[in-house]
Design a protein around this motif. Structure first.
Motif, PDB file in Angstrom:
ATOM      1  N   ALA A  94      13.567  -1.587   0.224  1.00 15.20           N
ATOM      2  CA  ALA A  94      14.245  -0.283   0.113  1.00 15.20           C
ATOM      3  C   ALA A  94      13.211   0.818  -0.121  1.00 15.20           C
ATOM      4  CB  ALA A  94      15.267  -0.314  -1.015  1.00 15.20           C
ATOM      5  N   ALA A  95      12.197   0.506  -0.904  1.00 17.66           N
ATOM      6  CA  ALA A  95      11.128   1.489  -1.148  1.00 17.66           C
ATOM      7  C   ALA A  95      10.344   1.762   0.134  1.00 17.66           C
ATOM      8  CB  ALA A  95      10.185   0.978  -2.231  1.00 17.66           C
ATOM      9  N   GLU A  96      10.259   0.750   0.987  1.00 18.22           N
ATOM     10  CA  GLU A  96       9.581   0.947   2.268  1.00 18.22           C
ATOM     11  C   GLU A  96      10.408   1.876   3.159  1.00 18.22           C
ATOM     12  OE1 GLU A  96       8.949  -2.563   4.676  1.00 18.22           O
ATOM     13  OE2 GLU A  96       7.094  -1.692   5.464  1.00 18.22           O
ATOM     14  N   VAL A  97      11.720   1.631   3.173  1.00 12.81           N
ATOM     15  CA  VAL A  97      12.602   2.499   3.960  1.00 12.81           C
ATOM     16  C   VAL A  97      12.552   3.923   3.412  1.00 12.81           C
ATOM     17  CG1 VAL A  97      15.006   2.927   4.626  1.00 12.81           C
ATOM     18  CG2 VAL A  97      14.093   0.592   4.632  1.00 12.81           C
ATOM     19  N   ALA A  98      12.416   4.019   2.062  1.00  9.03           N
ATOM     20  CA  ALA A  98      12.343   5.349   1.438  1.00  9.03           C
ATOM     21  C   ALA A  98      10.954   5.975   1.575  1.00  9.03           C
ATOM     22  CB  ALA A  98      12.729   5.246  -0.033  1.00  9.03           C
ATOM     23  N   ARG A  99      10.072   5.315   2.334  1.00  5.50           N
ATOM     24  CA  ARG A  99       8.751   5.854   2.677  1.00  5.50           C
ATOM     25  C   ARG A  99       7.832   6.009   1.476  1.00  5.50           C
ATOM     26  NH1 ARG A  99      12.520   9.002   4.676  1.00  5.50           N
ATOM     27  NH2 ARG A  99      11.792  10.957   3.751  1.00  5.50           N
ATOM     28  N   LEU A 100       7.999   5.118   0.513  1.00  2.00           N
ATOM     29  CA  LEU A 100       7.074   5.139  -0.620  1.00  2.00           C
ATOM     30  C   LEU A 100       5.880   4.237  -0.342  1.00  2.00           C
ATOM     31  CD1 LEU A 100       9.662   4.870  -3.549  1.00  2.00           C
ATOM     32  CD2 LEU A 100       8.470   6.913  -2.739  1.00  2.00           C
ATOM     33  N   VAL A 101       6.158   3.068   0.232  1.00  4.34           N
ATOM     34  CA  VAL A 101       5.096   2.076   0.428  1.00  4.34           C
ATOM     35  C   VAL A 101       5.168   1.488   1.832  1.00  4.34           C
ATOM     36  CG1 VAL A 101       5.008   1.446  -2.015  1.00  4.34           C
ATOM     37  CG2 VAL A 101       6.516   0.173  -0.441  1.00  4.34           C
ATOM     38  N   VAL A 102       4.114   0.745   2.176  1.00  2.10           N
ATOM     39  CA  VAL A 102       4.028   0.087   3.476  1.00  2.10           C
ATOM     40  C   VAL A 102       3.871  -1.415   3.268  1.00  2.10           C
ATOM     41  CG1 VAL A 102       2.705  -0.051   5.614  1.00  2.10           C
ATOM     42  CG2 VAL A 102       2.877   2.121   4.420  1.00  2.10           C
TER      43      VAL A 102
ATOM     44  N   ASN B 188       0.868  -1.184   0.000  1.00  2.40           N
ATOM     45  CA  ASN B 188       0.000   0.000   0.000  1.00  2.40           C
ATOM     46  C   ASN B 188       0.898   1.224   0.000  1.00  2.40           C
ATOM     47  OD1 ASN B 188      -1.666  -2.233   1.403  1.00  2.40           O
ATOM     48  ND2 ASN B 188      -3.193  -0.688   0.853  1.00  2.40           N
ATOM     49  N   ARG B 189       0.502   2.230  -0.759  1.00  2.73           N
ATOM     50  CA  ARG B 189       1.310   3.438  -0.829  1.00  2.73           C
ATOM     51  C   ARG B 189       1.193   4.204   0.486  1.00  2.73           C
ATOM     52  NH1 ARG B 189       0.451   5.597  -6.434  1.00  2.73           N
ATOM     53  NH2 ARG B 189      -1.535   6.292  -5.611  1.00  2.73           N
ATOM     54  N   LEU B 190       2.315   4.710   0.970  1.00  5.69           N
ATOM     55  CA  LEU B 190       2.311   5.359   2.289  1.00  5.69           C
ATOM     56  C   LEU B 190       1.341   6.547   2.357  1.00  5.69           C
ATOM     57  CD1 LEU B 190       3.426   5.752   5.164  1.00  5.69           C
ATOM     58  CD2 LEU B 190       5.205   7.207   4.170  1.00  5.69           C
ATOM     59  N   GLY B 191       1.409   7.435   1.395  1.00  2.00           N
ATOM     60  CA  GLY B 191       0.673   8.696   1.509  1.00  2.00           C
ATOM     61  C   GLY B 191      -0.832   8.553   1.418  1.00  2.00           C
ATOM     62  N   ASP B 192      -1.314   7.737   0.499  1.00  4.35           N
ATOM     63  CA  ASP B 192      -2.770   7.616   0.353  1.00  4.35           C
ATOM     64  C   ASP B 192      -3.291   6.216   0.647  1.00  4.35           C
ATOM     65  OD1 ASP B 192      -2.040   6.188  -1.885  1.00  4.35           O
ATOM     66  OD2 ASP B 192      -2.738   7.679  -3.336  1.00  4.35           O
ATOM     67  N   GLY B 193      -2.391   5.280   0.903  1.00  2.76           N
ATOM     68  CA  GLY B 193      -2.808   3.940   1.305  1.00  2.76           C
ATOM     69  C   GLY B 193      -3.270   3.040   0.179  1.00  2.76           C
ATOM     70  N   LEU B 194      -3.307   3.546  -1.061  1.00  6.25           N
ATOM     71  CA  LEU B 194      -3.862   2.733  -2.148  1.00  6.25           C
ATOM     72  C   LEU B 194      -2.962   1.552  -2.501  1.00  6.25           C
ATOM     73  CD1 LEU B 194      -5.384   5.416  -4.564  1.00  6.25           C
ATOM     74  CD2 LEU B 194      -6.498   4.085  -2.749  1.00  6.25           C
ATOM     75  N   VAL B 195      -3.591   0.511  -3.037  1.00 10.29           N
ATOM     76  CA  VAL B 195      -2.875  -0.708  -3.423  1.00 10.29           C
ATOM     77  C   VAL B 195      -1.992  -0.406  -4.638  1.00 10.29           C
ATOM     78  CG1 VAL B 195      -3.151  -3.049  -4.329  1.00 10.29           C
ATOM     79  CG2 VAL B 195      -4.712  -2.190  -2.556  1.00 10.29           C
ATOM     80  N   VAL B 196      -0.733  -0.781  -4.516  1.00  7.59           N
ATOM     81  CA  VAL B 196       0.203  -0.569  -5.631  1.00  7.59           C
ATOM     82  C   VAL B 196       1.026  -1.834  -5.881  1.00  7.59           C
ATOM     83  CG1 VAL B 196       0.409   1.954  -5.494  1.00  7.59           C
ATOM     84  CG2 VAL B 196       1.823   0.504  -4.014  1.00  7.59           C
ATOM     85  N   TYR B 197       1.607  -1.887  -7.071  1.00 12.55           N
ATOM     86  CA  TYR B 197       2.438  -3.024  -7.475  1.00 12.55           C
ATOM     87  C   TYR B 197       3.782  -2.496  -7.950  1.00 12.55           C
ATOM     88  CZ  TYR B 197      -2.124  -5.168  -7.294  1.00 12.55           C
ATOM     89  OH  TYR B 197      -3.342  -5.600  -6.849  1.00 12.55           O
TER      90      TYR B 197
ATOM     91  N   GLU C  33      11.056   9.837  10.391  1.00 17.73           N
ATOM     92  CA  GLU C  33      11.511   9.755  11.787  1.00 17.73           C
ATOM     93  C   GLU C  33      10.866   8.585  12.522  1.00 17.73           C
ATOM     94  OE1 GLU C  33      11.083  13.571  13.783  1.00 17.73           O
ATOM     95  OE2 GLU C  33      11.638  14.569  11.919  1.00 17.73           O
ATOM     96  N   LEU C  34       9.762   8.107  11.975  1.00 20.63           N
ATOM     97  CA  LEU C  34       9.092   6.948  12.564  1.00 20.63           C
ATOM     98  C   LEU C  34       8.968   5.855  11.507  1.00 20.63           C
ATOM     99  CD1 LEU C  34       6.063   8.650  14.379  1.00 20.63           C
ATOM    100  CD2 LEU C  34       7.984   7.513  15.497  1.00 20.63           C
ATOM    101  N   THR C  35       9.265   4.620  11.885  1.00 21.91           N
ATOM    102  CA  THR C  35       9.015   3.498  10.974  1.00 21.91           C
ATOM    103  C   THR C  35       7.534   3.134  11.063  1.00 21.91           C
ATOM    104  OG1 THR C  35       9.372   1.859  12.685  1.00 21.91           O
ATOM    105  CG2 THR C  35      11.316   2.567  11.428  1.00 21.91           C
ATOM    106  N   GLU C  36       7.086   2.299  10.130  1.00 19.60           N
ATOM    107  CA  GLU C  36       5.693   1.861  10.185  1.00 19.60           C
ATOM    108  C   GLU C  36       5.420   1.131  11.500  1.00 19.60           C
ATOM    109  OE1 GLU C  36       3.333   2.793   8.332  1.00 19.60           O
ATOM    110  OE2 GLU C  36       1.715   1.485   9.007  1.00 19.60           O
ATOM    111  N   GLU C  37       6.377   0.331  11.931  1.00 24.20           N
ATOM    112  CA  GLU C  37       6.208  -0.417  13.176  1.00 24.20           C
ATOM    113  C   GLU C  37       6.001   0.528  14.369  1.00 24.20           C
ATOM    114  OE1 GLU C  37       9.583  -2.719  14.230  1.00 24.20           O
ATOM    115  OE2 GLU C  37       8.495  -3.812  15.793  1.00 24.20           O
ATOM    116  N   GLN C  38       6.743   1.640  14.358  1.00 24.71           N
ATOM    117  CA  GLN C  38       6.594   2.601  15.459  1.00 24.71           C
ATOM    118  C   GLN C  38       5.326   3.441  15.300  1.00 24.71           C
ATOM    119  OE1 GLN C  38      10.380   4.462  14.694  1.00 24.71           O
ATOM    120  NE2 GLN C  38      11.336   3.512  16.471  1.00 24.71           N
ATOM    121  N   PHE C  39       4.980   3.712  14.049  1.00 17.12           N
ATOM    122  CA  PHE C  39       3.842   4.589  13.780  1.00 17.12           C
ATOM    123  C   PHE C  39       2.502   3.886  13.977  1.00 17.12           C
ATOM    124  CE2 PHE C  39       0.966   6.559  10.481  1.00 17.12           C
ATOM    125  CZ  PHE C  39       0.759   7.749  11.157  1.00 17.12           C
ATOM    126  N   LYS C  40       2.490   2.600  13.663  1.00 14.29           N
ATOM    127  CA  LYS C  40       1.227   1.851  13.687  1.00 14.29           C
ATOM    128  C   LYS C  40       0.439   2.018  15.003  1.00 14.29           C
ATOM    129  CE  LYS C  40      -0.571  -2.744  12.671  1.00 14.29           C
ATOM    130  NZ  LYS C  40      -0.218  -4.100  12.234  1.00 14.29           N
TER     131      LYS C  40
END
Lengths: 98, 173, 551
Positions: free
Chosen positions: A50-58, A9-18, C30-37
């Motif tokens: 890596a994209a998760e760390v870069a805050r693109l997706v969850v 899911n995309r971080l900003g709007d939560g929508l399903v992405v591939y 500054e927060l990971t998903e695990e921390q933010f959840k």
């Protein structure tokens, strides 16, 4: 091994992405980068994390897909619903935009 | 580890001593409940400040008889989700009238310090200095409280039913 | 209804600011998903199948027209034009964006609303009888207690990281419309012989994986001790509840493991130490809160309105609606009007922004601007003059809100299921739609009479299937949707848990199975006997026979 793609899911709007070929992200499963063996799957997951760390997706993960009908469909029903939208609201979600 | 007291990062004068470690010659030490129970005579004879560390499943009953001996009680949060130390803290402060340092250790996040302070914690150990510094702002994010707890804040109900109405005059501490 | 003062407002405003900063920290890395959840969950924000989901608290199901309009506005501006009323009297938006969350919460705060504690292992939004302040059978208004508990539980410093979530329900009537016996704490307000108010306190009820009916831990707790007593319960639970296994972490498991007697002993020991402390409300505060719930300015009216009687004679459809959807009010000449959110083939609990605005307008004109949400996923206009019911009905009908099916087989509770929920194993909504279509004939529905069907898409039981007269639980069987059927459950004052009657049936066979069950009931019932009464008389065998003979 079944053919797989990565979904999240995309971080900003939560929508399903591939995840796409260039490690980008698309709302359409048709655009997804497909893998057919374990090594490719692991490499793709590394890129997705890596994209998760870069805050693109969850929470990215691999899903099985079936391409036998010419159209790409997730194997699990849950993933099919994610790919299309709520079965009870055909007017909203991806199914309404395709 | 960086320690916050009175909304400031301060130098920790206490030393955590693991069960396997030898006791240092002097200075205040914080030891586990197990060590306290096993080495009580030695520890009392040492004639230096003594602190005790409780795991989240070690309730307040384990130390109430010895409470006056401790200059620090450190309560461990093995994970931020384990909320037992909040109850332990309130019982120490409100039921057993413990007045020395009450320290939160373990998985301490800035978003919890407001709850911890209300339950009577007055010292907070953070993993790193940046986290500690950032946490200071979190103490005052929400001023109003609905409950009476171990801090001295007056609940909304008390303020409403008091004609001096401190909150509305902006003097609520 | 309760209105915020400067203190209440400052808390909600600062909480919005705090969450704004948490979202900013998440977006900034500054927060990971695990921390933010856990932080977002404490503000009711989930990540579901398709998108984020925001659960807005509607404390004890009470809101004003003004607030309803704000929900409609949020649905339009930030979501896809609709919302879903839940079994905890809340409202869920299915498509909000994380980046817009601070704006949404700020909009809610403008109308004294929030999403606090609608998720997480804390004391959740308190629920109450939807007929509070209106029901003819009411002993006392449960909203006063519910508001007292809401305030006490909001950002409780000690009880925000409990072993598991904690749900409290309050009712002030002998007829339990709040499902008090299947909550972590159920409070039933009673009056003693001298007329003093107190609570029957029930602890350890709940649904989910291990359904249990709560046990009474206090027969008559004097009103003034409420907060110290429940603080004692929560403290015992916070310290002794299991934290090693989330499926065994609810208070019901603790009560069961200790035994009621030992649990009560511990609660009482704790209570003795705090009962005369400052935990309980100071004198004056209860009265201050109670004043907000004073009855509206009712007109002095005759007990039975002649016009209302005439319209019922002249218009059969109206008469049908009045029979099912209107309930007696304590004030002469007034009634309670239920708005069904279960139109034939519709999604239980869903309302469009347009419908929300329509309800707001009707409530403003005919019900002192008051609206209630029921745990059965319907809405209520609590105070309608009987003389106005015909107008109300006509207006509701023009917005598809006048289905006359309250308490009938098509008035189904369904959780969002696999159409929305990431925990679900099977869909719930389409089954509800299919059942309501199969029984579209209202005459047939009325003939079957009171029958509560409740559907959950997984074992967490958000659809309350255990307490449905007919309960359906979705299970995943090798990728196929199957449904376990339970019969004989009930969430009222005679609470019972449904019994599984046999192997689960496939999606395609569920509606036939329901029809087999109703046909069996109709064949077995004596004059005037409801489904539940018949089931309690004959047991599951006759149903099992017909059901599994047919398939």
């Amino acid at each position: 091994m079944a053919t797989q793609v990565i979904s999240a899911n995309r971080l900003g709007d939560g929508l399903v992405v591939y995840m796409t070929d260039g490690s980008g992200w698309s709302e359409r499963i048709a655009d997804a980068h497909a893998v057919t063996d374990k090594e490719a799957g692991e490499a793709a997951m590394a890129a997705a994390r890596a994209a998760e760390v870069a805050r693109l997706v969850v929470e990215p993960y691999l899903i099985d897909i079936d391409e036998s009908g010419g159209e790409r469909r997730p194997t699990r029903y849950r993933e099919l619903i994610r790919a299309k939208g709520p079965t009870v609201r055909p007017d909203i979600g991806k199914q309404a935009e395709l | 580890m960086p320690l916050i007291k009175s909304k400031q990062v301060v130098i920790d004068t206490w030393q955590h001593v693991d069960d396997e470690m030898a006791l240092p010659a002097d200075g205040g030490v914080i030891i586990s409940l197990a060590r306290w129970q096993a080495e009580q005579t030695v520890l009392v004879g040492r004639n230096a400040p003594l602190g005790i560390r409780l795991k989240s499943d070690e309730g307040v009953d384990t130390i109430i008889n010895d409470l006056p001996r401790f200059g620090v009680v450190a309560l461990e949060f093995p994970t931020f989700k384990d909320g037992r130390p909040y109850s332990t803290a309130r019982l120490l402060r409100q039921r057993h009238h413990y007045t020395e340092e009450l320290r939160a250790v373990g998985d301490i996040l800035r978003d919890q310090v407001q709850f911890m302070r209300r339950c009577g914690f007055d010292a907070f150990e953070f993993a790193d200095k940046t986290a500690a510094e950032k946490a200071i702002a979190a103490f005052d994010e929400i001023e109003a409280v609905y409950q009476t707890a171990a801090d001295r804040r007056r609940s909304a109900a008390m303020i409403r039913n008091d004609t001096t109405n401190a909150f509305l005059n902006g003097t609520c501490g | 209804m309760y209105l915020y003062d400067a203190i209440d407002q400052s808390l909600v405003d600062q909480r919005v600011e705090q969450f704004h900063d948490q979202v900013r920290r998440r977006m900034a890395g500054e927060l990971t998903e695990e921390q933010f959840k856990p932080l977002r969950l404490m503000n009711g924000l989930y990540l579901q199948l398709h998108a984020y989901m925001l659960r807005v608290a509607i404390p004890y199901g009470t809101m004003s027209s003004h607030q309803m309009r704000k929900l409609a506005h949020i649905a339009r501006r930030y979501d896809k034009g609709y919302g879903h009323f839940t079994t905890r009297q809340n409202l869920q938006f299915n498509w909000p964006k994380l980046e817009e969350m601070p704006d949404i919460l700020a909009e809610l705060a403008e109308v004294q609303m929030h999403a606090l504690q609608t998720s997480g292992n804390c004391i959740r939004n308190v629920t109450a009888d939807q007929y509070a302040g209106a029901a003819a059978d009411e002993v006392a208004d449960p909203r006063i207690t519910a508001e007292v508990v809401r305030q006490w539980s909001t950002l409780h410093p000690e009880f925000s990281f409990l072993p598991r979530k904690f749900k409290i329900a309050v009712t002030g009537s002998p007829r339990d419309r709040a499902a008090a016996r299947v909550h972590d704490i159920g409070l039933i307000i009673k009056s003693d012989e001298a007329g003093a108010m107190g609570y029957q306190v029930i602890v350890g009820g709940g649904l989910g994986r291990t359904p249990m009916i709560g046990v009474t831990v206090h027969d008559f707790l004097p009103k003034r001790h409420l907060l110290s007593y429940i603080e004692a319960i929560l403290r015992v639970y916070n310290q002794a509840g299991r934290r090693d296994n989330m499926y065994k972490a609810r208070i019901k498991i603790l009560v069961h493991a200790l035994g009621a007697e030992e649990f009560i002993r511990r609660v009482n020991a704790e209570w003795e130490a705090i009962r005369d402390s400052a935990v309980d409300l100071p004198a004056g505060e209860h009265d201050r809160i109670a004043a907000f719930f004073a009855p509206p300015r009712f007109e002095p009216l005759a007990k039975h309105d002649a016009l209302f009687a005439r319209y019922r004679l002249e218009d059969r459809e109206f008469a049908q609606w009045a029979r099912t959807n209107v309930a007696p009010h304590k004030q002469p000449g007034y009634d309670i009007a239920n708005i069904s959110l279960k139109p034939e083939g519709g999604i239980p609990g869903d309302a469009t922004a347009e419908q929300m605005n329509a309800v707001a307008a009707i409530a403003e004109r005919f019900s002192f601007s008051e609206i209630r949400v029921t745990h059965e996923q319907n809405l209520v206009l609590p105070h309608v003059r009987q003389a106005d019911l015909y107008d109300v009905w006509q207006t509701l009908r023009s917005h598809d809100l006048a289905t006359p099916n309250l308490g009938l087989i098509s008035d189904i509770i369904a959780c969002p299921g696999m159409d929305y929920c990431s925990l679900a194993n099977a869909r719930s909504i389409p089954l509800a739609q299919d059942i309501s279509k199969r029984f579209a004939d209202l005459k047939q529905q009325h003939d079957i009479g009171e029958l509560k069907v409740k559907i959950s898409g997984c074992i967490n039981a958000c659809g309350h299937h255990h307490v449905g007269h007919i309960g359906l639980l979705g299970v995943d069987r090798k990728g196929e949707e199957y449904y376990q059927i339970t019969l004989g459950g009930s969430a009222d004052e005679n609470t019972s848990l449904g019994e599984i009657i046999g192997p689960a049936v496939s999606y395609d066979n569920v509606v036939d199975a329901i029809e087999t069950i109703t046909t069996t009931y109709v064949g077995l019932r004596t004059d005037g006997e409801s489904f539940l009464d018949t089931y309690r008389r004959v047991g599951k065998e006759p149903f099992k026979e017909t059901l599994y003979a047919a398939h």
